[in-house]
Design an enzyme around this catalytic site. Structure first.
Site, PDB file in Angstrom:
ATOM      1  N   HIS A   1      98.019 -71.360  23.737  1.00 56.85           N
ATOM      2  CA  HIS A   1      97.529 -70.018  23.433  1.00 56.85           C
ATOM      3  C   HIS A   1      96.093 -70.061  22.912  1.00 56.85           C
ATOM      4  O   HIS A   1      95.584 -71.118  22.517  1.00 56.85           O
ATOM      5  CB  HIS A   1      98.434 -69.338  22.399  1.00 56.85           C
ATOM      6  CG  HIS A   1      98.415 -70.022  21.051  1.00 56.85           C
ATOM      7  ND1 HIS A   1      97.409 -69.830  20.130  1.00 56.85           N
ATOM      8  CD2 HIS A   1      99.266 -70.894  20.493  1.00 56.85           C
ATOM      9  CE1 HIS A   1      97.642 -70.551  19.060  1.00 56.85           C
ATOM     10  NE2 HIS A   1      98.760 -71.224  19.250  1.00 56.85           N
TER      11      HIS A   1
ATOM     12  N   GLU B   1     106.508 -72.788  18.985  1.00 55.57           N
ATOM     13  CA  GLU B   1     105.930 -73.879  18.201  1.00 55.57           C
ATOM     14  C   GLU B   1     106.971 -74.400  17.211  1.00 55.57           C
ATOM     15  O   GLU B   1     108.047 -73.802  17.035  1.00 55.57           O
ATOM     16  CB  GLU B   1     104.678 -73.363  17.468  1.00 55.57           C
ATOM     17  CG  GLU B   1     103.908 -74.394  16.659  1.00 55.57           C
ATOM     18  CD  GLU B   1     103.401 -75.565  17.512  1.00 55.57           C
ATOM     19  OE1 GLU B   1     104.247 -76.404  17.873  1.00 55.57           O
ATOM     20  OE2 GLU B   1     102.184 -75.628  17.779  1.00 55.57           O
TER      21      GLU B   1
END
Length: 230
Positions: A12, A89
């Site tokens: 990202h 994550e």
């Protein structure tokens, strides 16, 4: 030649928590202005690349990055994005949202108290040991250890392989730095990434004949800046 599948792994873009050095695992923050520029530059660089499917972590920073990338893609419909919790994550438990330096200091204090070499650990961190320490330091013990983290992302990979292996498709996956780093480390024999995974970089992993091959790692040379902005 037998058919395979190519996974394009993109981290990202920069968020406000990244910019201000706050721990960001399962917690989230908005893309920074610089992060939006990164996503757009990456999107322009792969504008002509047609993806057969797009998957993102279900965290907003990954979804927003995919939105900016696909808004500039001429061949991949933005409405085909699918979210997967498995691509998140690492969960840092009670350290989520706190300053990264605070977490580092506590890890260093733990190493010293247990008689371990701080310098050698910091020079070459051992991921399973690091996550074990973070889970121990988290008073709620909700932070993921390495086994929990790996089992989650591996289950996501198996879902994708069951769906796309042997199709010769190109699959875009927008996820997170540690997730991509550890996924590649777990799949590619003898690959020890020595650098941080950059924002909006591309790493390409091909699966063919039961083997994983790393065709690119941490590429950012495809970035194309807005011609209207020097």
């Amino acid at each position: 030649m037998s058919k395979g599948v190519s996974f394009y792994l993109m981290r990202h873009a920069e968020t406000t928590f990244n910019r201000y050095d706050h721990v960001q695992g399962w917690c989230d923050s908005l893309l920074s202005p610089k992060g939006i520029e990164q996503a757009q530059a990456s999107g322009r660089g792969i504008a002509s690349l047609a993806f057969d499917a797009v998957y993102t972590s279900d965290l907003k920073r990954a979804q927003d990055t995919a939105h900016h990338v696909l808004a500039l893609n001429q061949s991949t419909p933005a409405d085909q994005v699918q979210t997967m919790k498995e691509l998140r994550e690492i969960n840092f438990g009670s350290f989520e949202g706190r300053r990264i330096q605070t977490l580092k200091d506590q890890v260093v204090d733990h190493l010293r108290a247990s008689g371990q070499s701080v310098e050698s650990f910091l020079n070459k961190p051992d991921m399973p040991q690091l996550l074990k320490i973070i889970k121990h330091l988290d008073p709620y013990h909700e932070a993921e250890n390495y086994v929990e983290f790996w089992n989650r992302i591996e289950s996501g990979l198996l879902i994708l392989l069951n769906k796309h292996a042997g199709t010769d498709q190109k699959i875009l996956i927008v996820s997170h730095g540690w997730t991509i780093h550890n996924l590649i480390h777990g799949l590619i024999a003898h690959h020890e990434p020595s650098q941080q995974v950059d924002y909006c970089s591309l790493s390409i992993v091909e699966y063919r004949d039961g083997q994983f091959h790393l065709n690119a790692f941490n590429q950012t040379d495809h970035f194309i800046n807005d011609p209207g902005h020097p």
